[in-house]
Design a protein around this motif. Structure first.
Motif, short mmCIF file in Angstrom:
data_model
loop_
_atom_site.label_atom_id
_atom_site.label_comp_id
_atom_site.label_asym_id
_atom_site.label_seq_id
_atom_site.Cartn_x
_atom_site.Cartn_y
_atom_site.Cartn_z
N LYS A 195 -21.90 -4.73 15.73
CA LYS A 195 -21.01 -5.87 16.18
C LYS A 195 -19.48 -5.39 15.87
O LYS A 195 -18.67 -6.04 16.73
CB LYS A 195 -21.15 -7.03 15.08
CG LYS A 195 -22.37 -7.76 15.13
CD LYS A 195 -22.41 -9.23 14.47
CE LYS A 195 -23.79 -9.71 14.66
NZ LYS A 195 -24.04 -10.91 14.00
N GLU A 196 -19.33 -4.52 14.98
CA GLU A 196 -18.11 -4.26 14.86
C GLU A 196 -17.48 -3.28 15.99
O GLU A 196 -16.44 -3.26 16.51
CB GLU A 196 -17.57 -3.32 13.54
CG GLU A 196 -17.80 -4.11 12.20
CD GLU A 196 -17.76 -3.43 10.99
OE1 GLU A 196 -17.95 -2.01 10.97
OE2 GLU A 196 -17.79 -3.83 9.82
N LYS A 240 -18.62 -3.35 18.98
CA LYS A 240 -18.60 -4.10 20.08
C LYS A 240 -17.54 -4.87 20.01
O LYS A 240 -16.87 -5.29 21.45
CB LYS A 240 -19.76 -5.27 19.97
CG LYS A 240 -20.17 -6.13 21.15
CD LYS A 240 -21.51 -6.92 21.03
CE LYS A 240 -21.66 -7.65 22.24
NZ LYS A 240 -22.81 -8.61 21.99
N ASN A 241 -16.71 -4.94 19.05
CA ASN A 241 -15.40 -5.69 19.19
C ASN A 241 -14.01 -4.80 19.55
O ASN A 241 -13.18 -5.10 19.89
CB ASN A 241 -15.13 -6.44 17.94
CG ASN A 241 -15.85 -7.38 17.59
OD1 ASN A 241 -16.24 -8.11 18.59
ND2 ASN A 241 -16.01 -7.81 16.30
N LYS A 242 -14.52 -3.40 19.51
CA LYS A 242 -13.60 -2.30 19.99
C LYS A 242 -13.18 -2.58 21.24
O LYS A 242 -14.00 -2.73 22.24
CB LYS A 242 -13.98 -1.05 19.51
CG LYS A 242 -14.30 -0.79 18.04
CD LYS A 242 -13.00 -0.48 17.46
CE LYS A 242 -13.57 -0.27 15.81
NZ LYS A 242 -12.18 0.30 15.00
N LYS A 243 -11.74 -2.46 21.56
CA LYS A 243 -11.56 -2.44 23.10
C LYS A 243 -12.11 -1.40 24.07
O LYS A 243 -12.34 -1.69 25.03
CB LYS A 243 -9.74 -2.39 23.26
CG LYS A 243 -9.40 -2.72 24.61
CD LYS A 243 -7.84 -2.61 24.66
CE LYS A 243 -7.32 -2.92 26.08
NZ LYS A 243 -6.05 -3.38 26.14
N LYS A 275 -15.49 -2.18 24.86
CA LYS A 275 -15.59 -3.07 26.02
C LYS A 275 -15.51 -2.53 27.17
O LYS A 275 -15.96 -2.83 28.35
CB LYS A 275 -14.61 -4.27 25.73
CG LYS A 275 -15.04 -5.21 24.26
CD LYS A 275 -14.08 -6.39 24.48
CE LYS A 275 -14.48 -7.06 23.18
NZ LYS A 275 -13.53 -8.04 22.71
#
Length: 110
Positions: A4-5, A7-10, A13
């Motif tokens: 999850k952490e 997945k939040n990185k730019k 993405k």
């Protein structure tokens, strides 16, 4: 650091974007695996350069041969060429070949 952490990185993405993935796979395919790949183009370019050098060399050899043929069209030049290269002689004529010691093939010189 969990999924999850991550997945939040730019950058994650951007890298997991469908267009980026497809484009990356396409570029890798075109560079390495395709029948018209970049690697094959580089090999062919090197071969073309080598053949062009050989072509220039052979053109020079053709020009040299043309000059020799023009020379040999004269009867006296033809006779001179035959005497020097093929050791031909006229009837009742003796030829002496002089060879120097350093031009002879011996076991020392080879």
């Amino acid at each position: 650091m969990g999924f999850k952490e991550l997945k939040n990185k730019k950058w994650f993405k951007v890298m997991t974007n469908m267009y980026v993935l497809v484009l990356t796979i396409f570029v890798i395919w075109m560079v390495f695996f395709d029948t018209n790949s970049l690697m094959i183009h580089l090999e062919l370019r090197n071969e073309v350069k080598k053949l062009e050098k050989q072509k220039e060399f052979l053109k020079g050899e053709i020009n040299k041969d043309k000059e020799i043929l023009e020379k040999l069209s004269d009867k006296s030049e033809l006779e001179k060429f035959a005497r020097e290269k093929f050791y031909m002689k006229k009837e009742n004529e003796e030829i002496f070949l002089i060879e120097y010691e350093d031009s002879l093939k011996t076991k020392k010189n080879e």
